[in-house]
Design a protein around this motif. Sequence first.
Motif, PDB file in Angstrom:
ATOM      1  N   GLU A   5       0.749  -1.463  -0.061  1.00  0.00           N
ATOM      2  CA  GLU A   5       0.067   0.057   0.042  1.00  0.00           C
ATOM      3  C   GLU A   5       0.936   1.249  -0.174  1.00  0.00           C
ATOM      4  OE1 GLU A   5      -2.196   2.617  -0.616  1.00  0.00           O
ATOM      5  OE2 GLU A   5      -3.057   0.443  -0.646  1.00  0.00           O
ATOM      6  N   GLU A   6       0.518   2.087  -1.137  1.00  0.00           N
ATOM      7  CA  GLU A   6       1.486   3.300  -1.079  1.00  0.00           C
ATOM      8  C   GLU A   6       1.031   4.312  -0.167  1.00  0.00           C
ATOM      9  OE1 GLU A   6      -1.812   3.587  -4.104  1.00  0.00           O
ATOM     10  OE2 GLU A   6      -0.540   1.958  -3.314  1.00  0.00           O
ATOM     11  N   ASP A   7      -0.146   4.421   0.442  1.00  0.00           N
ATOM     12  CA  ASP A   7      -0.832   5.285   1.246  1.00  0.00           C
ATOM     13  C   ASP A   7      -0.768   4.947   2.712  1.00  0.00           C
ATOM     14  OD1 ASP A   7      -1.046   6.966  -0.980  1.00  0.00           O
ATOM     15  OD2 ASP A   7      -3.409   5.962  -1.358  1.00  0.00           O
ATOM     16  N   ILE A   8       0.312   4.064   2.890  1.00  0.00           N
ATOM     17  CA  ILE A   8       0.269   3.315   4.529  1.00  0.00           C
ATOM     18  C   ILE A   8       0.408   4.570   5.410  1.00  0.00           C
ATOM     19  CG2 ILE A   8       2.807   3.088   4.430  1.00  0.00           C
ATOM     20  CD1 ILE A   8      -0.012   0.612   5.918  1.00  0.00           C
ATOM     21  N   ALA A   9       1.012   5.545   5.228  1.00  0.00           N
ATOM     22  CA  ALA A   9       1.116   6.856   6.409  1.00  0.00           C
ATOM     23  C   ALA A   9      -0.340   7.432   6.465  1.00  0.00           C
ATOM     24  CB  ALA A   9       2.043   7.653   5.862  1.00  0.00           C
ATOM     25  N   TYR A  20       4.024  16.875   7.435  1.00  0.00           N
ATOM     26  CA  TYR A  20       5.404  16.631   7.323  1.00  0.00           C
ATOM     27  C   TYR A  20       5.767  16.067   5.830  1.00  0.00           C
ATOM     28  CZ  TYR A  20       9.881  14.355   7.375  1.00  0.00           C
ATOM     29  OH  TYR A  20      11.124  13.862   6.800  1.00  0.00           O
ATOM     30  N   SER A  21       4.676  15.010   5.665  1.00  0.00           N
ATOM     31  CA  SER A  21       4.792  14.370   4.461  1.00  0.00           C
ATOM     32  C   SER A  21       4.498  15.214   3.212  1.00  0.00           C
ATOM     33  CB  SER A  21       3.924  13.409   4.380  1.00  0.00           C
ATOM     34  OG  SER A  21       3.767  12.744   3.099  1.00  0.00           O
ATOM     35  N   ALA A  22       3.485  16.180   3.336  1.00  0.00           N
ATOM     36  CA  ALA A  22       3.104  17.293   2.477  1.00  0.00           C
ATOM     37  C   ALA A  22       4.202  18.326   2.140  1.00  0.00           C
ATOM     38  CB  ALA A  22       1.975  17.936   2.721  1.00  0.00           C
ATOM     39  N   ILE A  23       4.926  18.597   3.273  1.00  0.00           N
ATOM     40  CA  ILE A  23       5.973  19.683   3.109  1.00  0.00           C
ATOM     41  C   ILE A  23       7.272  19.342   2.262  1.00  0.00           C
ATOM     42  CG2 ILE A  23       7.455  21.322   4.394  1.00  0.00           C
ATOM     43  CD1 ILE A  23       5.499  21.541   6.424  1.00  0.00           C
ATOM     44  N   ARG A  24       7.352  17.928   2.714  1.00  0.00           N
ATOM     45  CA  ARG A  24       8.282  17.056   1.958  1.00  0.00           C
ATOM     46  C   ARG A  24       8.263  17.165   0.623  1.00  0.00           C
ATOM     47  NH1 ARG A  24       9.871  11.719   1.614  1.00  0.00           N
ATOM     48  NH2 ARG A  24      12.321  11.438   1.779  1.00  0.00           N
ATOM     49  N   GLN A  25       6.826  16.794   0.058  1.00  0.00           N
ATOM     50  CA  GLN A  25       6.728  16.607  -1.168  1.00  0.00           C
ATOM     51  C   GLN A  25       6.739  18.075  -1.928  1.00  0.00           C
ATOM     52  OE1 GLN A  25       2.548  14.776  -0.834  1.00  0.00           O
ATOM     53  NE2 GLN A  25       3.271  13.767  -2.704  1.00  0.00           N
ATOM     54  N   ILE A  26       6.339  19.165  -1.268  1.00  0.00           N
ATOM     55  CA  ILE A  26       6.670  20.484  -1.802  1.00  0.00           C
ATOM     56  C   ILE A  26       8.042  20.744  -1.844  1.00  0.00           C
ATOM     57  CG2 ILE A  26       6.152  23.124  -1.296  1.00  0.00           C
ATOM     58  CD1 ILE A  26       3.612  22.243   0.332  1.00  0.00           C
ATOM     59  N   SER A  27       8.739  20.370  -1.128  1.00  0.00           N
ATOM     60  CA  SER A  27      10.288  20.767  -1.244  1.00  0.00           C
ATOM     61  C   SER A  27      10.863  20.143  -2.300  1.00  0.00           C
ATOM     62  CB  SER A  27      10.715  20.330  -0.022  1.00  0.00           C
ATOM     63  OG  SER A  27      10.772  18.920   0.596  1.00  0.00           O
TER      64      SER A  27
END
Length: 574
Positions: free
Chosen positions: A346-350, A394-401
């Motif tokens: 599952e890619e959306d485990i988090a 945190y995951s979203a900010i990481r994606q943005i960066s």
Amino acid sequence: MTGITEKKQKNNLAYQRKERRDMPVLILLAVFCVFFFVWVVKNTRTQDIQFNSEKAEIYRGEFQVSCEAGTSSNVEISTMLPAVIDAKAGDRIVLRSILSEEDVKGNSMIFYIRQSQVSVYLDGELLTQSDKDRVTPVPISVGSCWYFFRLPADFEGKELRIELLPQFDKYAKELPTVYTGTKASFLYMILKQGDISILCTVPVLMLGVFLLLAGIFLKYNRLAVRLFRFGLFAIVTSLWSLLESRITQVFYGNLVVTSILLFSCFFLIPVLAVSFLLTFESLNRRKWMHVLLWVSAGAFLTVQLLQITGTIYYNQMVPVVHVLIILIIAGVVKCYVDFKREGKKEEDIALYRATILLGIFCSIDIAIYYMNPVGIVGGFSRVGMLLFFSCLGYSAIRQISMIMVREAKHEIYRELAFTDIMTGLGNRTAFENKLSELRENAESGWIIFVADMNNLKKINDNFGHAKGDEAIIKIGHFLEKCFAKKCDCYRIGGDEFCVIGNCLTEKEFEESCRQFESLLDKETATVNGGYVFSVAYGYAVTGKDGADECFKEADRRMYEKKAEYKRKKADLKA
């Protein structure tokens, strides 16, 4: 190439080994700091220098409580507050207490009451009461708020009478805690009681604003939609948390507006939660998640319609949100179990873990809400909310960066792909793209300028290729200086250049050409090395024949000037 890759891998492994060697040092320092701080706090005895030098205290006087003329049987008890009695909506509850200087610590009193009409008297004199003359655009319950009143200097021995008229059965049993102190001490006490809410909510609110703005300005549609919905979800949830925490009255006293905003945010939470979850492919494939979105949106609109018409009040429909939250959590859990059962990665485990964790905390609060009718709920939900939004934020900010880095790289590669390295002008590819644009648009009035350097071969042969390159760079610089403000400049070959623009009149363009020639002449006069700067050029204006014919005409005129330059040179030699 293989050798370089292996070397990079070895360097990475060596760097990782060094990182692992450093970790024990950092862990040891962290442990030391924690124990040192705990030891200092435990063994320090000193005067606290705080802003709460004036403390609010619970009023310890005894109250005579009577429940009169309502739907339940009369009650007459003597008790200290807070307390719980047998009462229902519509009962008139009267609290009486004789004030003494021993029990009153300060010059004021305050209490928080939920969904009740309130009147406060001191020996028959009205001190404060609910706003009975308010005008509202829609029917609204009396609301929950703090009631503050100042005591006169001669309060000793006078009777304090608090009359309550509860609007709902759920809150009728609850008799409030009455505090004594000063206005400053009450402000500090209210903020202190809401400190957990502030600590849990303000970071989520700030994160929500950041993600909302990121979603608006990001170019990537799919991720932008997810960030926008996630940010909106975080903002609305944090607003509900702040409004529910009893501290907003310190800053804003319009109870009607805050009540409508509070319940509107609360009933929007399931809608925004499902809307955000549907941005993930694994959940978007589930039809029942789409059904939940429509059901949640329908519930929100129905609740608002019932409130507007006065059919039923907001707080009587709170169970609707609880049911929707349970259904959403159950749906996410089912999806997670299905993927585990099928053995898929599952890619959306988090997302699943964070949502289930939030569901556990919310379920605890929902259970407390029904098991303890007069209790304060929301604490577990706020902690769960902080964990949920922190994890996914945190995951979203990481994606943005990562996107910003990728965008920067893309911009660099794009710049390299369309820029001539030597001169900094547009290269042949950029020129061909521009010419294609002119072909498609077929607009007239564009000026195409073609230039070719004279004697480059002689400069290379007599002075070296470094001098030839230097001459090309200088010509590119002169073109940019004279034309680049309103035109696009290109190096389209070894010593060939082109300028394309439509922001100058032909007269203005000729003036730029003269400036270009002047710069060439000045450079020839001052150059060290003896070679002559000379450029043949020609230009034409696009018309009905199109850009290709215009370029050919400019090129033809350039060759005419080049031939003229060669004739003049031959005449000088003769």
